[in-house]
Scaffold this active site. Sequence first.
Site, PDB file in Angstrom:
ATOM      1  N   ASP A   1      -9.102  -5.285  -2.270  1.00  0.00           N
ATOM      2  CA  ASP A   1      -8.419  -5.103  -1.103  1.00  0.00           C
ATOM      3  C   ASP A   1      -8.643  -4.230   0.467  1.00  0.00           C
ATOM      4  O   ASP A   1      -8.251  -2.849  -0.420  1.00  0.00           O
ATOM      5  CB  ASP A   1      -6.808  -5.104  -1.252  1.00  0.00           C
ATOM      6  CG  ASP A   1      -6.190  -5.373  -0.032  1.00  0.00           C
ATOM      7  OD1 ASP A   1      -6.670  -6.323   0.448  1.00  0.00           O
ATOM      8  OD2 ASP A   1      -4.910  -4.717   0.268  1.00  0.00           O
TER       9      ASP A   1
ATOM     10  N   GLY B   1      -2.707  -2.831  10.367  1.00  0.00           N
ATOM     11  CA  GLY B   1      -1.449  -3.054   8.970  1.00  0.00           C
ATOM     12  C   GLY B   1      -0.599  -2.316   9.884  1.00  0.00           C
ATOM     13  O   GLY B   1       0.153  -1.652  10.424  1.00  0.00           O
TER      14      GLY B   1
ATOM     15  N   HIS C   1       0.554   3.906   8.129  1.00  0.00           N
ATOM     16  CA  HIS C   1       0.037   5.022   9.156  1.00  0.00           C
ATOM     17  C   HIS C   1       0.492   5.880   9.598  1.00  0.00           C
ATOM     18  O   HIS C   1       2.065   5.358  10.502  1.00  0.00           O
ATOM     19  CB  HIS C   1      -0.546   3.984   9.857  1.00  0.00           C
ATOM     20  CG  HIS C   1      -2.069   3.172   8.675  1.00  0.00           C
ATOM     21  ND1 HIS C   1      -3.113   3.546   9.025  1.00  0.00           N
ATOM     22  CD2 HIS C   1      -2.372   1.599   9.220  1.00  0.00           C
ATOM     23  CE1 HIS C   1      -3.410   2.381   7.927  1.00  0.00           C
ATOM     24  NE2 HIS C   1      -2.737   0.977   8.810  1.00  0.00           N
TER      25      HIS C   1
ATOM     26  N   HIS D   1       1.194  -1.238   0.008  1.00  0.00           N
ATOM     27  CA  HIS D   1      -0.274   0.044  -0.098  1.00  0.00           C
ATOM     28  C   HIS D   1       0.718   0.695  -0.258  1.00  0.00           C
ATOM     29  O   HIS D   1       1.533   1.671   0.944  1.00  0.00           O
ATOM     30  CB  HIS D   1      -1.279  -0.193   0.986  1.00  0.00           C
ATOM     31  CG  HIS D   1      -1.734  -1.417   1.104  1.00  0.00           C
ATOM     32  ND1 HIS D   1      -2.946  -1.164   0.966  1.00  0.00           N
ATOM     33  CD2 HIS D   1      -1.747  -3.015   1.884  1.00  0.00           C
ATOM     34  CE1 HIS D   1      -3.759  -2.579   0.380  1.00  0.00           C
ATOM     35  NE2 HIS D   1      -3.355  -2.909   1.515  1.00  0.00           N
ATOM     36  N   LEU D   2       1.048   1.749  -0.757  1.00  0.00           N
ATOM     37  CA  LEU D   2       1.825   3.581  -1.468  1.00  0.00           C
ATOM     38  C   LEU D   2       0.854   4.514  -0.969  1.00  0.00           C
ATOM     39  O   LEU D   2       1.699   5.270  -0.972  1.00  0.00           O
ATOM     40  CB  LEU D   2       2.552   2.727  -2.447  1.00  0.00           C
ATOM     41  CG  LEU D   2       3.008   1.401  -2.858  1.00  0.00           C
ATOM     42  CD1 LEU D   2       4.140   2.222  -4.214  1.00  0.00           C
ATOM     43  CD2 LEU D   2       3.815   1.633  -2.085  1.00  0.00           C
ATOM     44  N   ARG D   3      -0.166   4.277  -0.361  1.00  0.00           N
ATOM     45  CA  ARG D   3      -1.397   5.322   0.042  1.00  0.00           C
ATOM     46  C   ARG D   3      -1.188   6.926  -0.794  1.00  0.00           C
ATOM     47  O   ARG D   3      -0.865   8.174  -0.025  1.00  0.00           O
ATOM     48  CB  ARG D   3       0.066   6.395   1.646  1.00  0.00           C
ATOM     49  CG  ARG D   3      -0.357   4.949   2.307  1.00  0.00           C
ATOM     50  CD  ARG D   3      -1.225   4.349   2.731  1.00  0.00           C
ATOM     51  NE  ARG D   3      -1.980   3.511   3.530  1.00  0.00           N
ATOM     52  CZ  ARG D   3      -2.228   2.203   3.893  1.00  0.00           C
ATOM     53  NH1 ARG D   3      -2.667   2.237   3.133  1.00  0.00           N
ATOM     54  NH2 ARG D   3      -2.604   1.538   4.804  1.00  0.00           N
TER      55      ARG D   3
ATOM     56  N   HIS E   1      -9.362 -10.030  -0.416  1.00  0.00           N
ATOM     57  CA  HIS E   1      -8.733  -9.282   0.669  1.00  0.00           C
ATOM     58  C   HIS E   1     -10.276 -10.639   1.519  1.00  0.00           C
ATOM     59  O   HIS E   1     -11.635 -10.257   1.584  1.00  0.00           O
ATOM     60  CB  HIS E   1      -8.878  -8.460   1.319  1.00  0.00           C
ATOM     61  CG  HIS E   1      -9.137  -8.491   1.966  1.00  0.00           C
ATOM     62  ND1 HIS E   1      -8.319  -7.065   2.818  1.00  0.00           N
ATOM     63  CD2 HIS E   1     -10.028  -8.469   3.674  1.00  0.00           C
ATOM     64  CE1 HIS E   1      -8.148  -6.965   4.405  1.00  0.00           C
ATOM     65  NE2 HIS E   1      -9.834  -8.581   5.120  1.00  0.00           N
TER      66      HIS E   1
ATOM     67  N   ASP F   1       2.438  -6.563   2.416  1.00  0.00           N
ATOM     68  CA  ASP F   1       1.167  -6.424   3.199  1.00  0.00           C
ATOM     69  C   ASP F   1       1.580  -4.672   3.627  1.00  0.00           C
ATOM     70  O   ASP F   1       0.611  -4.473   4.342  1.00  0.00           O
ATOM     71  CB  ASP F   1       0.075  -6.424   4.084  1.00  0.00           C
ATOM     72  CG  ASP F   1      -1.481  -6.350   3.914  1.00  0.00           C
ATOM     73  OD1 ASP F   1      -1.408  -5.406   3.189  1.00  0.00           O
ATOM     74  OD2 ASP F   1      -2.349  -6.384   4.298  1.00  0.00           O
TER      75      ASP F   1
ATOM     76  N   HIS G   1      -2.568 -12.401   1.789  1.00  0.00           N
ATOM     77  CA  HIS G   1      -3.150 -12.700   3.299  1.00  0.00           C
ATOM     78  C   HIS G   1      -3.285 -13.375   3.957  1.00  0.00           C
ATOM     79  O   HIS G   1      -4.542 -13.886   4.661  1.00  0.00           O
ATOM     80  CB  HIS G   1      -2.872 -11.446   4.634  1.00  0.00           C
ATOM     81  CG  HIS G   1      -3.843 -10.620   3.655  1.00  0.00           C
ATOM     82  ND1 HIS G   1      -5.128 -11.360   3.681  1.00  0.00           N
ATOM     83  CD2 HIS G   1      -3.479  -9.207   3.043  1.00  0.00           C
ATOM     84  CE1 HIS G   1      -5.938 -10.147   3.372  1.00  0.00           C
ATOM     85  NE2 HIS G   1      -5.047  -9.149   2.832  1.00  0.00           N
TER      86      HIS G   1
HETATM   87 ZN   LIG Z   1      -5.974  -6.547   2.206  1.00  0.00          ZN
HETATM   88 ZN   LIG Z   2      -3.571  -5.180   1.938  1.00  0.00          ZN
END
Ligand SMILES: [Zn+2]
Ligand SMILES: [Zn+2]
EC number: 3.5.2.3
Length: 441
Positions: free
Chosen positions: A171, A343, A328, A81-83, A198, A324, A251
């Site tokens: 996801d 996460g 945050h 996740h690169l936001r 997911h 994953d 995951h």
């Molecule tokens: Zn997920």
């Molecule tokens: Zn994820």
Amino acid sequence: MWRYAWRSFTYLQEVSLSTRFLIRGGYVFFPEEESLRRADVEIAEGRIKRIAETLPAEADIRIIEAQDKLLSPGLIDLHAHLREPGREDTETLESGAWAALAGGFTTICAMPNTQPPMDTREQAAFISKRSDELGLARILPVGAATKGRAGEEIAEYALLKEAGVVAVTDDGDWIYSSEVMRCALEYAGMLGLVVITHAEEPSLCEEGIMNESTVSAKLGLKVRPAVAEEAAIQRDIALASCTGSHLHVAHITTTRGVELVRQARVKGIKVTAEATPHHLLLTDEALLSFDANYKVYPPLRTEEDRKALLEALKDGTIQAIATDHAPHAIEEKEQELDLAPAGMIGLQTALSVLWEGLVEPEVIKPELLLRLLTTGPASVIGEKVELKEESPANLMVFDPAARWTFDAQNNRSLSQNSPWFGKKLKGKIEHVFLGERHFSF
Ligand SMILES: [Zn+2]
Ligand SMILES: [Zn+2]
């Protein structure tokens, strides 16, 4: 020459645009035969020039001594996740790509739960273009499976594919409507795209934050039980079976979830799965600390589940280890467990913690770990990994004996939500080659 150095950092790591390199005496991972043996590797003009037991050190060549180190194709992460766009304060494509490189990853798949969600050709094209501009770890966009990630109407997969997406997923959320999921699989299947699920049935997880076990009973916290994952996987496998399309379970965490994937694969259903470093190394007992860095979705499970995941790595039920990586902000993670987002970040530490936790105690062989981080994930998205003469120099050098502390000084992510942050780790990425670029850490 310094074009690729990251401006925000004062302690610039060296980034050089090629001379010739001789990486000498390392244990080289040959992905095709899945073997690890000592060899010298010469790099010139961004390609692997020669591989032999010993190569001469010519005058104008830069030598990297790699005795007792590991030389492998760059790692591939199916799940990061690169936001960007939306939460560039916690990660950007640039910072994420640096964290990837520092962890030995040369290709990462960017999940679409950005703000706004990545559900159009333009957004996917932006990621592909930005990835080229940065010249760091290659970022492959993953498109949203449904418009707005709302779970109601599937996105325009043909357009997304044109813009470079390698998979589609919602996801963060399970696609609740079986009809929508069936359409997603059918449409993606026609285009040769994999659908990543997911797998958590949300009606079984309402407000839950941890696994259902003796630990949750002790802590009195609301739960996300194993059966939520199993029910979701079971439905998704049924739909993969009826459509004939490729389903990838993100995951995976439970004993029975793994068993469902194993049985489906035996029946010839096109299903693959990934496990994360944290689910392979930690259990729900970590939450006894009340440290929100251990709050992840799906949650950390029991020791029995963890062992089932390890078995599934060994017998080929799970094809890939994926981080994953979920950045945050500190102030959000420092809230109480109920409120903190789920996460942890993982790109930069994955290989170190897996090596120390699984390879050194001989739980799994180094060749298997490297497969799960290179050819395994590549096969899920239809890519190829090579290490032979004339192939592009897409390589990393890892020193299993090096000790380092993952801290604010060397953390390349803009976030630090990791249970390994501030801890002493063993095993470190020292060099990454990306064609004509060379990064040393
Ligand atoms: Zn997920
Ligand atoms: Zn994820």
